[in-house]
Scaffold this active site. Structure first.
Site, PDB file in Angstrom:
ATOM      1  CG  ASP A 191       3.365  17.650  18.648  1.00 45.53           C
ATOM      2  OD1 ASP A 191       4.299  18.448  18.480  1.00 45.53           O
ATOM      3  OD2 ASP A 191       2.568  17.706  19.608  1.00 45.53           O
ATOM      4  CD  GLU A 192       6.642  11.186  16.646  1.00 43.78           C
ATOM      5  OE1 GLU A 192       7.751  11.626  16.324  1.00 43.78           O
ATOM      6  OE2 GLU A 192       6.471  10.142  17.292  1.00 43.78           O
TER       7      GLU A 192
END
Ligand code: URA
Length: 240
Positions: free
Chosen positions: A109-110
């Protein structure tokens, strides 16, 4: 006797991601390339590929049939080539590697940091990401609320995720601090750690992948840095 593989310089550079053959030819004629320490201005000169070292505009490269690397992913970077809100992790790599079409193996995920593998070898990517091989991954999970023994038992025996029919269990959970655990997973379902932590009525505040297979994120690989995988790293990944 095995014949050493040879290729002309123009093709070598192009295959290694330095641009079209036309562009590579121009760089060679402009004397921007040295091979094994000497300027080569003839694009058709053939070189043995094994142990070949060349420089492009002063930077040294080693010929690699395929690229295998690891990166310490920073937060606020996305793992796709076409990103929506944040810069791509590929912007942290030298351009020739991106030109070669490297892909990260399993997206983070970012806001997740830590170890990510990157390659342009389809077989390796498949080997490391296929659910059949179940390569374990270890995450350091910092939660909002204290983690109780009952929570750890639940994670180990299996929790029910929203939108999944079956329960899912961690392979291992070790408590590191009141709010920190190391959790080992065999699968890589979408937002799996965050969803498992939500299933124990807690919330992930920080997530870092610290190990893939037996390969640990090296202490000396700073956030945002990358390096080539060594033979030893490959053994740790179960690839010989
Ligand atoms: N699980 C998550 O929830 N996020 C990640 O980035 C990786 C695993």
């Amino acid at each position: 006797m095995r014949m050493a593989k040879k290729l002309d310089l123009e093709r070598i550079l192009s295959k290694q991601g330095f641009g079209s053959r036309k562009l590579c030819r121009i760089m060679i004629i402009n004397e921007e390339i040295t091979v094994n320490g000497l300027i080569c201005d003839d694009p058709s000169t053939e070189f043995e590929l094994e142990n070949l070292k060349f420089t492009v505009k002063g930077q040294t490269w080693e010929y690699r049939e395929k690229s295998y690397l690891m990166m310490h992913k920073p937060s606020n970077y996305e793992c796709s080539h076409k990103t929506q809100h944040h810069p791509t992790i590929y912007s942290l790599l030298p351009h020739p590697l991106v030109e070669r079409g490297v892909q990260c193996i399993g997206r983070l995920d970012e806001d997740t940091t830590g170890l990510i593998l990157i390659s342009d070898d389809g077989q390796f990517i498949h080997r490391m990401s296929s659910p059949k091989h179940k390569v374990p991954k270890v995450y350091e999970v910092t939660c909002k609320h204290p983690i109780l023994q009952t929570n750890i038992h639940a994670l180990l025996s299996g929790v029910k995720l929203i939108d999944e029919d079956e329960t899912i269990a961690a392979l291992n959970v070790t408590q590191i601090g009141e709010r920190i655990i190391h959790m080992t997973l065999a699968e890589g379902k979408y937002h799996q750690v965050k969803r498992m932590v939500a299933a124990i009525s807690n919330r992930v505040e920080a997530l870092k992948r610290i190990q893939i297979g037996e390969l640990k994120l090296p202490d000396n690989l700073e956030i945002g840095e990358w390096r080539w995988l060594s033979d030893e790293d490959m053994i740790q990944l179960g690839v010989h």
